[in-house]
Design a protein around this motif. Structure first.
Motif, short mmCIF file in Angstrom:
data_model
loop_
_atom_site.label_atom_id
_atom_site.label_comp_id
_atom_site.label_asym_id
_atom_site.label_seq_id
_atom_site.Cartn_x
_atom_site.Cartn_y
_atom_site.Cartn_z
N VAL A 244 -20.73 -29.93 -10.46
CA VAL A 244 -20.21 -30.57 -9.26
C VAL A 244 -21.38 -30.80 -8.31
CG1 VAL A 244 -18.64 -30.39 -7.29
CG2 VAL A 244 -17.96 -29.46 -9.53
N PRO A 245 -21.86 -32.05 -8.18
CA PRO A 245 -23.03 -32.31 -7.33
C PRO A 245 -22.83 -31.84 -5.90
CG PRO A 245 -22.52 -34.23 -8.69
CD PRO A 245 -21.37 -33.27 -8.85
N GLY A 246 -23.85 -31.19 -5.36
CA GLY A 246 -23.81 -30.72 -3.98
C GLY A 246 -23.13 -29.39 -3.79
N SER A 247 -22.50 -28.85 -4.83
CA SER A 247 -21.78 -27.58 -4.68
C SER A 247 -22.73 -26.38 -4.61
CB SER A 247 -20.79 -27.39 -5.84
OG SER A 247 -21.48 -27.36 -7.09
N ASN A 248 -24.03 -26.62 -4.74
CA ASN A 248 -25.03 -25.57 -4.60
C ASN A 248 -25.35 -25.27 -3.14
OD1 ASN A 248 -26.19 -28.34 -4.84
ND2 ASN A 248 -28.05 -27.30 -4.16
N ARG A 249 -24.94 -26.15 -2.22
CA ARG A 249 -25.32 -25.98 -0.82
C ARG A 249 -24.32 -25.10 -0.07
NH1 ARG A 249 -25.68 -31.62 -0.94
NH2 ARG A 249 -24.18 -31.76 0.76
N LEU A 250 -24.83 -24.43 0.98
CA LEU A 250 -23.99 -23.53 1.75
C LEU A 250 -23.30 -24.28 2.88
CD1 LEU A 250 -25.80 -20.10 2.09
CD2 LEU A 250 -23.95 -20.78 0.57
N SER A 251 -22.31 -25.07 2.53
CA SER A 251 -21.50 -25.74 3.53
C SER A 251 -20.54 -24.74 4.17
CB SER A 251 -20.70 -26.87 2.88
OG SER A 251 -19.79 -26.32 1.93
N PHE B 284 -32.95 -31.53 -6.49
CA PHE B 284 -32.55 -30.15 -6.78
C PHE B 284 -31.96 -29.47 -5.54
CE2 PHE B 284 -33.16 -25.63 -7.79
CZ PHE B 284 -32.59 -25.59 -9.05
N ILE B 285 -32.55 -29.69 -4.39
CA ILE B 285 -32.07 -29.06 -3.17
C ILE B 285 -30.74 -29.68 -2.73
CG2 ILE B 285 -32.53 -28.79 -0.69
CD1 ILE B 285 -35.50 -28.49 -1.46
N GLU B 286 -30.62 -31.00 -2.77
CA GLU B 286 -29.42 -31.66 -2.25
C GLU B 286 -28.27 -31.70 -3.23
OE1 GLU B 286 -30.40 -35.50 -0.74
OE2 GLU B 286 -31.87 -34.74 0.71
N GLN B 287 -28.56 -31.94 -4.52
CA GLN B 287 -27.51 -32.10 -5.51
C GLN B 287 -27.35 -30.91 -6.44
OE1 GLN B 287 -25.35 -35.01 -5.57
NE2 GLN B 287 -26.31 -34.90 -3.56
N ALA C 14 -12.95 -26.83 -6.40
CA ALA C 14 -14.22 -27.44 -6.80
C ALA C 14 -14.41 -28.79 -6.12
CB ALA C 14 -14.27 -27.59 -8.32
N ALA C 15 -13.34 -29.55 -5.99
CA ALA C 15 -13.43 -30.87 -5.37
C ALA C 15 -13.83 -30.79 -3.91
CB ALA C 15 -12.08 -31.60 -5.50
N ARG C 16 -13.50 -29.67 -3.26
CA ARG C 16 -13.86 -29.51 -1.84
C ARG C 16 -15.26 -28.94 -1.66
NH1 ARG C 16 -8.73 -27.05 -1.91
NH2 ARG C 16 -9.69 -25.00 -1.60
N LEU C 17 -15.81 -28.32 -2.68
CA LEU C 17 -17.09 -27.61 -2.54
C LEU C 17 -18.30 -28.51 -2.76
CD1 LEU C 17 -16.25 -24.22 -4.29
CD2 LEU C 17 -16.22 -24.77 -1.85
N GLY C 18 -18.11 -29.69 -3.30
CA GLY C 18 -19.24 -30.58 -3.58
C GLY C 18 -19.14 -31.90 -2.85
N ASP C 19 -20.10 -32.77 -3.14
CA ASP C 19 -20.14 -34.10 -2.52
C ASP C 19 -19.36 -35.13 -3.33
OD1 ASP C 19 -21.90 -33.06 -0.66
OD2 ASP C 19 -23.67 -33.68 -1.78
N LYS C 20 -19.27 -34.90 -4.64
CA LYS C 20 -18.68 -35.87 -5.55
C LYS C 20 -17.83 -35.13 -6.57
CE LYS C 20 -23.07 -38.43 -5.36
NZ LYS C 20 -24.23 -38.89 -6.18
N GLU D 267 -39.06 -36.49 -5.39
CA GLU D 267 -37.70 -36.81 -5.79
C GLU D 267 -37.05 -35.66 -6.54
OE1 GLU D 267 -34.09 -38.62 -6.28
OE2 GLU D 267 -35.71 -39.04 -4.88
N ASP D 268 -37.83 -34.95 -7.37
CA ASP D 268 -37.29 -33.78 -8.07
C ASP D 268 -36.89 -32.69 -7.08
OD1 ASP D 268 -37.78 -35.09 -10.43
OD2 ASP D 268 -39.58 -33.95 -10.95
N ARG D 269 -37.74 -32.47 -6.09
CA ARG D 269 -37.43 -31.46 -5.08
C ARG D 269 -36.17 -31.85 -4.30
NH1 ARG D 269 -41.58 -31.62 -1.31
NH2 ARG D 269 -42.88 -33.12 -2.43
#
Length: 341
Positions: free
Chosen positions: A200-207, A70-73, A241-247, A65-67
């Motif tokens: 911003v949750p999810g803003s770490n991912r390369l969308s 960290f990867i998704e959020q 910022a609102a567009r770069l994350g999930d929430k 769950e930690d992995r």
């Protein structure tokens, strides 16, 4: 002038394959033409691919769950991290610490940090035990994507202590073009009063949206009016910022004894705080060369060496600043009240 630039060209080229991020200091990184051809976006994508590979190598015995979180959020949050009696003993030990204290002026805020170098930890057994705990070390190494442990400090952030402009770290931003791990083990409650961490949750991912935003920013960064953006720590407008994350952005108002680990490639900020407030935490950071595919070495001698290197760098910065008649950005704070409060 041309000869000087030619002489520096090999260094500028070499820096493309390191964590160097400034669009001002390196004219190749800051080149609009090269970035129009995809230099910055290519560095972003390659750095993320390499560090994800290294994280995969270091995920053994890290809770699933930690992995995933960290990867998704982009963060891991663990409340009640230490047993209650150990936590209270740790807080008292950190408050009575005797390490070197340095301070940085960031607008109206004054972060103070005590470096938890090996010689300091000799007199701090509870803090040392935490840093040597196998589960703690596995989680730190996974989130950093590197076997070397993060450099750790005890940190006090003092808010609204002057009439200066607002703390620039309260603006939403990303630290750099590569995944970078920071952690806080809060040693007192964090609320809207004393400046919670905002992410911003999810803003770490390369969308696709994030890569497009990185591309646009790379065209503007070198001449940007904001000096942090020009140096590679892009400031992020709330609409972007609102567009770069999930929430929507999440404010981490948490009780003491909460461990928070964040990937600060994600959009984040230091929350606004009431003047005269502060918060205390153990704080650490890991930022390594993102283009080396192996996760390095984790020998204790290397972990100790990085503290000596940092101390030497800070002494040189002190000397250079003194020669100009000013204080270094992170300058020493002397006196019996430098840390205890």
């Amino acid at each position: 002038m041309m000869l000087k630039r030619l002489a520096r060209l090999p260094l500028w080229l070499a820096e493309l394959f390191t964590g160097t991020k400034s669009f001002v200091a390196n004219p190749l990184i800051g080149s609009r033409r090269l970035n129009r051809w995809g230099l910055h976006v290519g560095r972003v994508a390659l750095a993320h691919g390499v560090i994800r590979l290294r994280m995969a190598m270091l995920g053994w015995r890290v809770p699933r769950e930690d992995r995933r979180q960290f990867i998704e959020q982009g963060f891991v949050l663990k409340r009640n991290y230490l047993p209650e009696d150990e936590y209270h003993a740790l807080v008292e030990e950190v408050r009575q610490g005797r390490g070197e204290v340095r301070q940085c002026i960031q607008g109206d805020a004054r972060p103070r940090r005590m470096l938890l170098a090996p010689e300091v930890l000799e007199a701090m057994p509870r803090t040392r035990a935490l840093m040597q705990d196998p589960a703690f070390r596995r989680l730190m190494r996974f989130c950093a994507g590197h076997l070397r442990m993060p450099i750790c400090h005890a940190e006090q952030v003092m808010n609204g202590v002057s009439e200066a402009p607002p703390d620039p770290q309260t603006n939403l931003h990303v630290d750099t073009f590569q995944p970078t791990m920071k952690f806080w083990l809060y040693l007192e409650d964090v609320s809207d009063l004393n400046g919670p961490f905002v992410f911003v949750p999810g803003s770490n991912r390369l969308s696709r949206e994030r890569l497009s935003w990185e591309y646009r920013m790379s065209q503007e960064a070198r001449g940007h009016a904001d000096r942090y953006t020009a140096r590679g720590s892009f400031r992020v407008e709330p609409e972007a910022a609102a567009r770069l994350g999930d929430k929507p952005s999440q404010s981490f108002q948490v009780p003491g004894n909460t461990l928070l680990i964040a990937n600060t490639f994600g959009v984040h900020a230091r929350g606004h705080a009431q003047p005269g407030t502060s918060r205390l935490a153990l704080w650490g950071m890991s930022r390594t060369n993102p283009f080396i595919p192996l996760p390095g070495l984790g020998f204790e001698s290397l972990n100790r060496l990085q503290y000596r290197v940092l101390q030497r760098m800070r002494r040189r910065e002190d000397e250079r600043a003194a020669a100009r008649g000013v204080k270094a950005s992170w300058h020493r704070v002397e006196g019996k009240d430098a840390w205890q409060r």
